[in-house]
Enzyme design. Sequence first.
Site, mmCIF file in Angstrom:
data_model
loop_
_atom_site.group_PDB
_atom_site.id
_atom_site.type_symbol
_atom_site.label_atom_id
_atom_site.label_comp_id
_atom_site.label_asym_id
_atom_site.label_seq_id
_atom_site.Cartn_x
_atom_site.Cartn_y
_atom_site.Cartn_z
ATOM 1 N N THR A 59 40.057 -27.402 41.201
ATOM 2 C CA THR A 59 39.384 -26.092 41.212
ATOM 3 C C THR A 59 38.493 -25.915 42.428
ATOM 4 O OG1 THR A 59 39.398 -26.187 38.816
ATOM 5 C CG2 THR A 59 37.918 -24.591 39.795
ATOM 6 N N ASP B 77 40.016 -33.078 35.881
ATOM 7 C CA ASP B 77 40.773 -33.578 34.715
ATOM 8 C C ASP B 77 41.063 -35.080 34.759
ATOM 9 O OD1 ASP B 77 40.704 -31.018 33.813
ATOM 10 O OD2 ASP B 77 42.808 -30.562 34.181
HETATM 11 N N1 ASP Z 1 42.929 -28.602 36.254
HETATM 12 C C1 ASP Z 1 41.938 -28.832 37.273
HETATM 13 C C2 ASP Z 1 42.195 -30.190 37.886
HETATM 14 O O1 ASP Z 1 41.836 -31.179 37.317
HETATM 15 C C3 ASP Z 1 40.564 -28.720 36.723
HETATM 16 C C4 ASP Z 1 39.495 -28.961 37.743
HETATM 17 O O2 ASP Z 1 39.703 -28.978 38.913
HETATM 18 O O3 ASP Z 1 38.371 -29.160 37.338
HETATM 19 O O4 ASP Z 1 42.750 -30.252 38.957
#
Ligand code: ASP
Length: 346
Positions: free
Chosen positions: A15, A92
Amino acid sequence: MEKQKSVLIIFTGGTISMVQDSQTGALKPADLSKFHEFMPELFNSDVKVELLPFDPLIDSSDMNPPIWSKLANIIYDNYNSYDGFVVTHGTDTMAYTASALSFMLENLGKPVILTGSQLPVGVLRSDAKENLLTAIEIAAEQDEEGNAVVPEVCIFFEANLYRGNRCTKMNSEHFAAFKSYNYEPLAVAGVHIHYFQHLIHYCDLDKPLRLRTKIDQHVAILKLFPGISEQTVRAILNIEGLRAVVLETYGSGNAPSDLWLFEALQDAIKRGIIIVNKTQCVMGSVEMGRYETSLHLLQAGVLCGYDITTEALLTKLMYLLGENADNTDEVIRLLQINLCGEMTVE
Ligand code: ASP
């Protein structure tokens, strides 16, 4: 005049390196060549930063051992050119990557700080700026002798600097997304950054950095639950090529006392599969033999995982099996030892 500190920022994705598409509203990878538009401060600070973006940037759900290895290699190859490293990463699976890197980078004498954000960098309320700028400051921090203040693989998130191999992502929404349940933060950032030196792991600076990137992925996690069947347990323990299992138990390391469970575990161990007892509790340690319901695990040959996280245990197994492919006894010996701060062995 004091030499300007330099930090290499490796952008893997997540993100933090996404922006909102003005038309669709969906999140998409940012154009990192325009990163200075989102964060001009990055290039105006006392620390000289260089950006190394992955191509393509990935969601951390797509992280895997070959990419851990690629990351470790980048750090190794650039080790003498920078004072510290920041790795931006999706939240994640950040705790898995941090754990894996802590084993792969043996005798680490410089900071490797993983960070990310819950909101994309371009969003007004984003936590990206604060996380990234503080991570850079920590990565560049040195004592009077010019040695790194935190020569460890860490996760910096919200206000806390944690040892990477002690972390777990515990919140998918709050800005405080990580916790190190069994080890206090190494530093806390408020108006000043306070480092807790007695908690920081310092390697022997006379020893060179060693890269250990051999990984064996023939591992599995077996989580016990009330009502688990013999069929389920045996199906996992009979996976072809399986070499090690993280057995997630109850409380201080307890499991149902059914004879079939004892026999299934003992049978797998006799076939050379390594089984390590890891409690499902996020705090506290496994203490085998404290209750009768863990004594039979000990008798079956299950090893104690103490207070290690699942993320650290899984990656430690992959690393030890990869580095000691033909020497199961050595893997077992090293599993019982705290290698780089990942567990407390009383
Ligand atoms: N789905 C994203 C990832 O882990 C969530 C984040 O970046 O916090 O890449």
